[in-house]
Design an enzyme around this catalytic site. Structure first.
Site, PDB file in Angstrom:
ATOM      1  N   THR A 161     -16.131  29.159  17.403  1.00  0.00           N
ATOM      2  CA  THR A 161     -16.227  30.365  16.578  1.00  0.00           C
ATOM      3  C   THR A 161     -14.997  31.249  16.717  1.00  0.00           C
ATOM      4  O   THR A 161     -14.589  31.917  15.767  1.00  0.00           O
ATOM      5  CB  THR A 161     -17.491  31.158  16.957  1.00  0.00           C
ATOM      6  N   LYS A 182     -21.184  35.482  21.114  1.00  0.00           N
ATOM      7  CA  LYS A 182     -19.952  34.779  20.691  1.00  0.00           C
ATOM      8  C   LYS A 182     -19.461  35.278  19.345  1.00  0.00           C
ATOM      9  O   LYS A 182     -18.255  35.259  19.065  1.00  0.00           O
ATOM     10  CB  LYS A 182     -20.180  33.270  20.691  1.00  0.00           C
ATOM     11  N   GLU A 200     -21.830  37.919  10.876  1.00  0.00           N
ATOM     12  CA  GLU A 200     -22.980  38.242  11.726  1.00  0.00           C
ATOM     13  C   GLU A 200     -22.608  39.185  12.864  1.00  0.00           C
ATOM     14  O   GLU A 200     -23.371  40.078  13.232  1.00  0.00           O
ATOM     15  CB  GLU A 200     -23.588  36.955  12.295  1.00  0.00           C
ATOM     16  N   ARG A 213     -16.605  32.517  10.032  1.00  0.00           N
ATOM     17  CA  ARG A 213     -16.655  33.761   9.270  1.00  0.00           C
ATOM     18  C   ARG A 213     -16.316  34.961  10.157  1.00  0.00           C
ATOM     19  O   ARG A 213     -15.639  35.899   9.724  1.00  0.00           O
ATOM     20  CB  ARG A 213     -18.044  33.927   8.653  1.00  0.00           C
ATOM     21  N   ASN A 214     -16.778  34.946  11.407  1.00  0.00           N
ATOM     22  CA  ASN A 214     -16.501  36.060  12.313  1.00  0.00           C
ATOM     23  C   ASN A 214     -15.020  36.130  12.667  1.00  0.00           C
ATOM     24  O   ASN A 214     -14.418  37.204  12.690  1.00  0.00           O
ATOM     25  CB  ASN A 214     -17.348  35.914  13.585  1.00  0.00           C
ATOM     26  N   ALA A 271     -20.465  24.920   9.654  1.00  0.00           N
ATOM     27  CA  ALA A 271     -21.205  24.256   8.581  1.00  0.00           C
ATOM     28  C   ALA A 271     -20.344  23.294   7.764  1.00  0.00           C
ATOM     29  O   ALA A 271     -20.800  22.212   7.385  1.00  0.00           O
ATOM     30  CB  ALA A 271     -21.839  25.305   7.667  1.00  0.00           C
TER      31      ALA A 271
END
Length: 333
Positions: free
Chosen positions: A248, A191, A281, A255-256, A140
């Site tokens: 990711t 993912k 998430e 965040r992950n 983002a």
């Protein structure tokens, strides 16, 4: 001019609202908190999630779902995946009966094992050929900076996918279309789990060889589960598969990845949440991903290890040792 309703004013919902506005849409952004909505409308900034993004004038925020959805040609859902069903219980009656409904969510529902598009169809009473999924390497904050990026718009009906792609084709955001919803969603859900593992490896002090191994074997696990569910294997070689996986797993903006990094450094899940005030998430979805794999007799050792860390408090180093000690086999098995 296309009118789009975006439900969810977090980082990705806000960034995607900006994409739609920059692509020429009039956008209504629905948020839960009145003070956040008021600041967005007054200051043209979502200071809580993307303070660096000046929002286009074509975006207006509201807390009222009916106001957001009224007359919308396109509805976008950008909320945490495990809250989707409960929210749709409130929103289903206000959703336009003929507009495409777009999922930005990446997860598998706990308990049911349903993908997000399936939850939308079931709980939102939306025909499957109106449900589209947007997925790809779309961090983002980079989108907010208008850095070039691409994504996949997947829908069982290619005409609906084209409508959605046209609505979000901004100068810095390039959407591609396809019909493999299953592969697109499984790639996006798994993912997050693999990114937790990659972050843990970095937190343990391991380097790029280890992270590359995790990404590659994570992709193999994702492909096995996708094929078992009837997806096209080629989807995982594209933006919604390897593209999203790399971003990711490797980016500090993920965040992950960041959550896994803290787990690798020895923090518990509760401690990471307390420090960051956020839950990744993959933490929410690792159990449901593993359940879906077991239900379809798919071997996913990485997902099994991540779930053990998250749910049982197993130290990431123990998981690494267990993975390295597994019996050798052919790479494609």
């Amino acid at each position: 001019m296309t009118t789009a309703a975006v439900f969810g004013s977090g980082s990705w919902g806000t960034a995607f609202a900006a994409i739609l506005a920059d692509a020429g849409c009039t956008v209504r952004l629905q948020g839960r908190r009145q003070e956040l909505v008021d600041r967005i409308n007054r200051d043209r900034v979502n200071a809580d999630y993307l303070p660096e993004l000046s929002l286009p004038d074509g975006i207006r925020a509201t807390t009222d779902p009916a106001e957001a959805a009224d007359g919308a040609d396109l509805v976008v859902l950008a909320i945490p995946s495990q809250t989707l069903r409960d929210n749709l219980a409130t929103w289903a009656d206000v959703l336009p009966g003929d507009a495409p409904v777009v999922s930005l969510m990446k997860g598998i529902e706990l308990g049911t094992g349903l993908r997000m598009s399936e939850v939308i169809s079931e709980a939102g009473h939306v025909e499957p050929d109106r449900v589209a999924v947007v997925s790809g390497p779309n961090l983002a904050r980079e989108i907010a900076a208008k850095q070039p990026a691409a994504s996949v718009v997947a829908c069982a009906d290619i005409g609906t996918a084209e409508v959605v792609a046209q609505a979000c084709a901004a100068p810095y955001f390039r959407p591609y279309t396809q019909t493999d919803v299953v592969g697109t969603e499984i790639g996006g859900a798994v993912k997050n789990v693999v990114a937790l593992a990659a972050g843990m490896a970095e937190g343990l002090g391991f380097g790029d060889n280890t992270k590359s191994t995790i990404i590659t074997r994570g992709l193999a696990e994702t492909a096995r589960l996708s094929e078992a569910l009837g997806a096209d294997p080629a989807t995982l070689m594209g933006l919604a598969g390897v593209g999203d996986l790399i971003a990711t797993c490797m980016s500090p903006l993920s965040r992950n990845h960041s959550f896994g990094l803290n787990l690798g450094r020895g923090m518990s899940v509760a401690e990471v949440v307390a420090v960051t005030k956020q839950t990744a998430e993959g933490v929410k979805s690792c159990h449901s991903v593993l359940e879906l794999a077991l239900r379809n007799e798919v071997d996913m050792p990485l997902a099994t290890g991540v779930t053990a860390v998250v749910e049982q408090g197993v130290h990431p180093r123990q998981v690494a040792e267990a993975l390295m000690g597994r019996p050798r086999k052919h790479e494609r098995q």
